[in-house]
Design a protein around this motif. Structure first.
Motif, PDB file in Angstrom:
ATOM      1  N   TYR A  46     112.438 -27.451  -8.186  1.00  0.00           N
ATOM      2  CA  TYR A  46     111.369 -27.131  -7.225  1.00  0.00           C
ATOM      3  C   TYR A  46     110.702 -25.820  -7.635  1.00  0.00           C
ATOM      4  O   TYR A  46     111.357 -24.869  -8.077  1.00  0.00           O
ATOM      5  CB  TYR A  46     111.857 -26.954  -5.773  1.00  0.00           C
ATOM      6  CG  TYR A  46     112.385 -28.188  -5.082  1.00  0.00           C
ATOM      7  CD1 TYR A  46     111.665 -29.381  -5.075  1.00  0.00           C
ATOM      8  CD2 TYR A  46     113.601 -28.140  -4.415  1.00  0.00           C
ATOM      9  CE1 TYR A  46     112.164 -30.510  -4.428  1.00  0.00           C
ATOM     10  CE2 TYR A  46     114.099 -29.258  -3.754  1.00  0.00           C
ATOM     11  CZ  TYR A  46     113.376 -30.441  -3.772  1.00  0.00           C
ATOM     12  OH  TYR A  46     113.882 -31.527  -3.125  1.00  0.00           O
ATOM     13  N   HIS A  83     121.583 -27.838  -5.643  1.00  0.00           N
ATOM     14  CA  HIS A  83     120.682 -28.981  -5.891  1.00  0.00           C
ATOM     15  C   HIS A  83     120.559 -29.126  -7.396  1.00  0.00           C
ATOM     16  O   HIS A  83     119.976 -28.266  -8.065  1.00  0.00           O
ATOM     17  CB  HIS A  83     119.306 -28.738  -5.248  1.00  0.00           C
ATOM     18  CG  HIS A  83     118.322 -29.844  -5.499  1.00  0.00           C
ATOM     19  ND1 HIS A  83     117.647 -30.482  -4.486  1.00  0.00           N
ATOM     20  CD2 HIS A  83     117.894 -30.433  -6.644  1.00  0.00           C
ATOM     21  CE1 HIS A  83     116.859 -31.425  -5.007  1.00  0.00           C
ATOM     22  NE2 HIS A  83     116.980 -31.399  -6.322  1.00  0.00           N
ATOM     23  N   SER A 102     114.466 -36.054  -3.176  1.00  0.00           N
ATOM     24  CA  SER A 102     115.049 -35.702  -4.468  1.00  0.00           C
ATOM     25  C   SER A 102     116.527 -35.404  -4.314  1.00  0.00           C
ATOM     26  O   SER A 102     116.902 -34.705  -3.373  1.00  0.00           O
ATOM     27  CB  SER A 102     114.354 -34.470  -5.041  1.00  0.00           C
ATOM     28  OG  SER A 102     113.055 -34.829  -5.431  1.00  0.00           O
ATOM     29  N   ASP A 111     120.965 -34.742   4.595  1.00  0.00           N
ATOM     30  CA  ASP A 111     119.863 -34.018   3.951  1.00  0.00           C
ATOM     31  C   ASP A 111     118.579 -34.209   4.760  1.00  0.00           C
ATOM     32  O   ASP A 111     117.495 -34.380   4.204  1.00  0.00           O
ATOM     33  CB  ASP A 111     119.672 -34.450   2.490  1.00  0.00           C
ATOM     34  CG  ASP A 111     118.729 -33.520   1.723  1.00  0.00           C
ATOM     35  OD1 ASP A 111     118.354 -32.463   2.265  1.00  0.00           O
ATOM     36  OD2 ASP A 111     118.362 -33.862   0.581  1.00  0.00           O
ATOM     37  N   ASN A 159     109.004 -33.375  -0.688  1.00  0.00           N
ATOM     38  CA  ASN A 159     110.212 -34.196  -0.858  1.00  0.00           C
ATOM     39  C   ASN A 159     111.106 -34.038   0.358  1.00  0.00           C
ATOM     40  O   ASN A 159     111.367 -32.917   0.798  1.00  0.00           O
ATOM     41  CB  ASN A 159     111.018 -33.731  -2.074  1.00  0.00           C
ATOM     42  CG  ASN A 159     110.319 -33.953  -3.404  1.00  0.00           C
ATOM     43  OD1 ASN A 159     110.930 -33.807  -4.445  1.00  0.00           O
ATOM     44  ND2 ASN A 159     109.041 -34.294  -3.387  1.00  0.00           N
ATOM     45  N   GLY A 160     111.609 -35.136   0.853  1.00  0.00           N
ATOM     46  CA  GLY A 160     112.556 -35.051   1.961  1.00  0.00           C
ATOM     47  C   GLY A 160     112.297 -36.151   2.965  1.00  0.00           C
ATOM     48  O   GLY A 160     111.162 -36.573   3.174  1.00  0.00           O
TER      49      GLY A 160
HETATM   50  O1  URP Z   1     114.009 -34.329  -1.160  1.00  0.00           O
HETATM   51  C1  URP Z   1     114.796 -33.591  -0.571  1.00  0.00           C
HETATM   52  N1  URP Z   1     116.076 -33.770  -0.715  1.00  0.00           N
HETATM   53  N2  URP Z   1     114.292 -32.623   0.233  1.00  0.00           N
HETATM   54  C2  URP Z   1     115.033 -31.679   0.962  1.00  0.00           C
HETATM   55  C3  URP Z   1     115.350 -30.471   0.149  1.00  0.00           C
HETATM   56  C4  URP Z   1     116.442 -30.745  -0.820  1.00  0.00           C
HETATM   57  O2  URP Z   1     116.191 -30.879  -1.999  1.00  0.00           O
HETATM   58  O3  URP Z   1     117.604 -30.849  -0.412  1.00  0.00           O
END
Ligand code: URP
Ligand code: ZN
Ligand code: ZN
Ligand code: ZN
Length: 487
Positions: A166, A193, A298, A325, A351-352
């Motif tokens: 990120y 991560h 992600s 998450d 993302n999330g």
């Molecule tokens: O895509 C995701 N997982 N978003 C939340 C932030 C992270 O990477 O855990």
């Protein structure tokens, strides 16, 4: 009467087994477990139901503030990453049988963390859930690591979270090592991560250059090898420094194998996975128009063959925690998936995905109801193990005298089709819409108070408590370093 509440006639399920017994609650705690408890002011009939320890979700993004969020492009500064507040998240959690969370204190690059902790703590105390924090480190300056982190540890923040991808959150190896060293010095867990930032950056630019910009190319930008490499690196450096870590959101066997190999060497590394990695696939991101953005997280969802391998890694014990998450970005709305426009290329889409309320039902249904895991394993994955690894056990994650009376009455036979309304979150969609599950929470009890019954959440905002964490064994270094140097 001796007890405030007696829960009668249920099958009490813990990581040790399932037994028919009654539970007596006094002053918000479990006071007695016996064959028959009758002397109580209030009696709750749990006949035909399982009684589980309240869910502990050790990885949730709630009311996080950010300057540049969860994408591969330097985002605009924003106040909160999404619409989910501690109040709405608490409602959603209770609806789904979760009573405690570990969420995040952000670090804005170029800033310290103490102010962010004070702010996050205030925000947390507006909700109804009990909560602990991971401190995100995106800029490990000496001031942050030597002055602020010790202050946070004294407050009971016992884990540091790092991102290996990120923009602008990702750390390089030297910065990651700094975080590992500070964690070791102060007795913290490090959560990671694991995806390779530079590899994803190269793939992303190549895809964009080829005009491949649709949501589905999110998965193409970060194939399994990118996760496996970063997982290997994260573990290797933690092993070098002798610092226990947890690998977050493992999506594939390739990455899990790295964890299994290190565990076999005795390295203190734990692996987490999430409901999305046993239900969603890369094909979901290939839905018409912009719909695919609803499944973008992600690491990226893989395929159904991978789901089976994740279950195998759960059965082997390599992956021993399932968190949500939860990081919901609405589909509509200016903080949501389409914040950069409906024609935005994939690397600009946050993302999330939301999953706080869906976590227990999905893991129970896909796991227990489908015969993949036992009820005891379900309790371990969703409550006991996260409580242990986060240093919250046995206050949380246990049904035993002295533990907080966080309980879920669970109907193992109830069939439900997941809809967004049932999730009771502030997000306008669920990636699990239409998924049929067997097993559903009927009632949630938080510290001896019924906070959800038949889907109706009733809890006073401001009753959620911060959970300070003291030192604990799981995060003690092993005392093993190469040549005995650096220990
Ligand atoms: O895509 C995701 N997982 N978003 C939340 C932030 C992270 O990477 O855990
Ligand atoms: Zn950067
Ligand atoms: Zn992550
Ligand atoms: Zn996350």
């Amino acid at each position: 009467s001796t007890y405030d509440i007696a829960i009668r006639g249920g099958q009490v399920a813990t990581s040790f087994g399932v037994t028919r017994c009654d539970i007596g609650i006094k002053d918000g705690r479990i006071a007695a477990i016996a064959e028959s408890i009758t002397d109580a002011a209030q009696v709750i009939d749990a006949g035909g139901l399982l009684v589980l320890p309240g869910g502990v979700d050790s990885h949730c993004h709630i009311e996080e503030t950010s300057r540049g969020g969860y994408t591969m492009s330097d985002g605009e500064p924003q106040i909160t990453v999404n619409e989910e507040s501690f109040v709405t998240a608490s409602t959603s959690a209770f609806a789904g049988g979760t009573t405690s969370v570990v969420c995040f204190i952000p670090q804005w690059k170029g800033f310290g963390v103490w102010e962010r902790y004070v702010d996050a703590r205030k925000r947390g105390e507006t909700g109804m859930l009990d909560f602990a924090f991971h401190q995100i480190i995106s800029d490990p300056t000496d001031v942050v690591m030597k002055q602020e982190v010790p202050k946070l540890v004294a407050e009971g923040v016992r884990s540091l979270k790092v991102f290996l991808t990120y923009e602008p959150l990702h750390l390089g190896d030297a910065e990651y090592i700094k975080v590992l060293l500070a964690a070791r010095e102060h007795g913290c867990l490090v959560t990671v991560h694991c995806e390779n930032f530079d590899a994803i950056g190269w793939r992303t630019r190549a895809l964009l250059d080829a005009g491949m910009t649709a949501p589905k190319y999110h998965a193409w930008s970060r194939p399994r090898v990118v996760e496996r490499e970063a997982t290997h690196r994260a573990i290797a450096l933690a092993e070098l420094v002798d610092q226990p870590i947890q690998v977050f959101h493992v999506s594939c066997e390739d990455a899990a194998e790295e964890i299994a190999r290190a565990q076999a060497r005795g390295v203190k590394v734990w692996g987490e996975t999430c409901p999305q990695y046993v239900t969603l696939t890369a094909a979901d991101m290939d839905r018409a128009g912009f719909e695919g953005a609803k499944f973008m997280c992600s690491p990226a969802p893989r395929d159904t063959a991978e789901h089976a391998r994740i279950w195998e890694m759960i059965r082997r014990g390599t992956l021993d925690i399932v968190s949500s998450d939860h990081c919901g970005f609405s589909y509509e709305g200016d903080k949501g998936k389409g914040s950069a426009g409906r024609d935005a290329s994939f690397e600009k889409i946050p993302n999330g995905i939301p999953g706080l309320a869906a976590r227990l039902p999905i893991i129970f249904s896909e796991g227990v109801s489908k015969g993949r895991i036992s009820i005891e394993k379900f309790v371990e994955l969703t409550s006991t193990n996260p409580a242990r690894l986060m240093g919250l056990y046995p206050k949380k994650g246990a049904i035993q005298p002295g533990a907080d009376a966080d309980l879920v009455l669970w109907d193992p036979a109830k069939k439900v089709t997941i809809t967004n309304a049932l999730m009771q979150h502030a997000i306008d969609y669920t990636p699990y819409e239409g998924l049929e599950v067997t097993g559903w929470p009927i009632s949630t009890i938080r510290r001896g108070e019924v906070v959800m019954r038949d889907g109706k959440v009733q809890a006073e905002p401001g009753t959620g408590r911060f959970l300070p964490r003291g030192p604990y064994d799981m995060v003690k270094p092993r005392g093993i370093t190469p040549d005995g140097f650096g220990a």
